[in-house]
Design a protein around this motif. Structure first.
Motif, PDB file in Angstrom:
ATOM      1  N   THR A  68       0.847  -1.197   0.000  1.00 22.74           N
ATOM      2  CA  THR A  68       0.000   0.000   0.000  1.00 22.74           C
ATOM      3  C   THR A  68       0.882   1.246   0.000  1.00 22.74           C
ATOM      4  O   THR A  68       0.662   2.185  -0.764  1.00 22.74           O
ATOM      5  N   TYR A  69       1.895   1.220   0.836  1.00 24.91           N
ATOM      6  CA  TYR A  69       2.819   2.359   0.887  1.00 24.91           C
ATOM      7  C   TYR A  69       3.503   2.558  -0.463  1.00 24.91           C
ATOM      8  O   TYR A  69       3.523   3.662  -1.012  1.00 24.91           O
ATOM      9  N   GLN A  70       4.039   1.464  -1.012  1.00 23.62           N
ATOM     10  CA  GLN A  70       4.741   1.537  -2.296  1.00 23.62           C
ATOM     11  C   GLN A  70       3.821   2.130  -3.375  1.00 23.62           C
ATOM     12  O   GLN A  70       4.209   3.011  -4.131  1.00 23.62           O
ATOM     13  N   GLY A  71       2.588   1.654  -3.418  1.00 22.23           N
ATOM     14  CA  GLY A  71       1.650   2.099  -4.441  1.00 22.23           C
ATOM     15  C   GLY A  71       1.214   3.544  -4.258  1.00 22.23           C
ATOM     16  O   GLY A  71       1.259   4.332  -5.207  1.00 22.23           O
ATOM     17  N   GLU A  72       0.840   3.902  -3.048  1.00 20.48           N
ATOM     18  CA  GLU A  72       0.281   5.235  -2.810  1.00 20.48           C
ATOM     19  C   GLU A  72       1.344   6.316  -2.653  1.00 20.48           C
ATOM     20  O   GLU A  72       1.131   7.452  -3.054  1.00 20.48           O
ATOM     21  N   CYS A  73       2.448   5.978  -2.057  1.00 22.09           N
ATOM     22  CA  CYS A  73       3.465   6.999  -1.777  1.00 22.09           C
ATOM     23  C   CYS A  73       4.641   6.917  -2.745  1.00 22.09           C
ATOM     24  O   CYS A  73       5.581   7.692  -2.658  1.00 22.09           O
ATOM     25  N   GLY A  74       4.571   5.965  -3.671  1.00 20.32           N
ATOM     26  CA  GLY A  74       5.642   5.849  -4.650  1.00 20.32           C
ATOM     27  C   GLY A  74       5.152   6.199  -6.045  1.00 20.32           C
ATOM     28  O   GLY A  74       5.830   5.923  -7.030  1.00 20.32           O
ATOM     29  N   GLY A  75       3.956   6.784  -6.128  1.00 13.69           N
ATOM     30  CA  GLY A  75       3.391   7.115  -7.431  1.00 13.69           C
ATOM     31  C   GLY A  75       3.956   8.407  -8.007  1.00 13.69           C
ATOM     32  O   GLY A  75       4.262   8.492  -9.191  1.00 13.69           O
ATOM     33  N   CYS A  76       4.091   9.413  -7.172  1.00 16.03           N
ATOM     34  CA  CYS A  76       4.544  10.723  -7.653  1.00 16.03           C
ATOM     35  C   CYS A  76       6.052  10.889  -7.544  1.00 16.03           C
ATOM     36  O   CYS A  76       6.648  11.718  -8.212  1.00 16.03           O
TER      37      CYS A  76
END
Ligand code: HEC
Ligand code: HEC
Length: 205
Positions: A68-76
């Protein structure tokens, strides 16, 4: 005569005492070194084994281990490892996601909760890896949001890099793009010997 003898005796006692203190502190240091080495060996064992090829270099901060962290906080941007800031700073970031460095990074409640817990449990002040410990002093910004790039440790490590390699370099843009220069940033490896600045080359200190 008596006086001279007692002065000599005093001198001997003092010498014995001083050398005892000196040698005990020498031993003290050696003990610390040994403890330090043992500690690092066990780290390599624990974290390196799952990373195969990087066993030798070892991670500086623990790699991201939450999807979840990787996906949400690694998008931008690069998914900054929790070990790069202390919990207090992550807390401030997570309570102002709607005003996130000029962007809106709002999340639904469930995701925000999961990410917050993940960040706090793995924050720099909870970590055992040595460089994460160095980041635990946190960010020096006053009113604004905390930044990894504003921590005293980060600044100290990057003072020698000229602005033309960073801001003036279209392939880097800003220090916030860790992975532009640190080839294995994703694995939590920030070792100065694995740095290649785009258009400049390998960093040779
Ligand atoms: C909508 C895009 C977006 C999302 C999603 C996002 N961020 Fe950011 N983030 C930004 C921008 C823009 C900056 C400022 C980058 C800069 O100044 O170069 C930033 C900066 C940061 C910084 C400071 C980096 C530094 O310079 O030291 C941290 C830490 C950070 N974000 C954490 C997070 C976390 C944690 C999440 C997930 C909860 C997240 N971000 C999600 C856009 C985003
Ligand atoms: C412009 C390229 C560049 C960017 C972007 C960059 N670094 Fe670095 N970093 C370097 C260089 C070069 C060094 C080695 C500096 C020296 O030893 O003089 C370094 C050193 C470090 C060190 C110390 C490593 C050691 O072996 O002691 C850490 C930790 C680190 N960087 C973390 C980060 C993090 C985290 C980010 C992103 C928030 C980042 N860096 C962004 C180039 C960069």
């Amino acid at each position: 005569m008596k006086k001279t003898i007692s002065i000599i005796a005093l001198g001997i006692v003092a010498t014995v005492f001083i050398s005892a203190v000196l040698s005990s502190s020498e031993w003290g240091e050696r003990d610390d070194d040994e403890r330090y080495e043992k500690y690092h060996e066990s780290e390599d064992h624990e974290y390196g084994s799952s990373r195969g090829g990087w066993l030798e270099s070892g991670a500086d901060v623990r790699a991201v281990g939450n999807e979840t962290y990787q996906g949400e906080c690694g998008g931008c941007h690069f998914a900054y490892q929790p070990g790069l800031l202390p919990g207090e700073d992550w807390e401030r970031i997570m309570t102002s996601l709607d005003e996130h460095y000029g962007d809106d990074a709002s999340l639904d409640e469930t995701e925000a909760y999961e990410i917050r817990v993940y960040l706090l449990e793995n924050a720099a002040d909870q970590a055992s890896l040595s460089r994460a410990r160095a980041f635990s002093a946190g960010s020096v910004t006053g009113a604004g949001l905390p930044r990894i790039t504003n921590t005293a440790y980060f600044r100290r490590e990057h003072t020698e890099i000229p602005a033309r390699f960073v801001r003036g370099n279209a392939d880097v843009g800003s220090f916030s793009n860790c992975q532009a220069c640190h080839l294995n940033a994703d694995a939590g490896i920030f070792n100065e010997h694995q740095v290649v600045i785009p258009g400049v080359g390998r960093w040779d200190d």
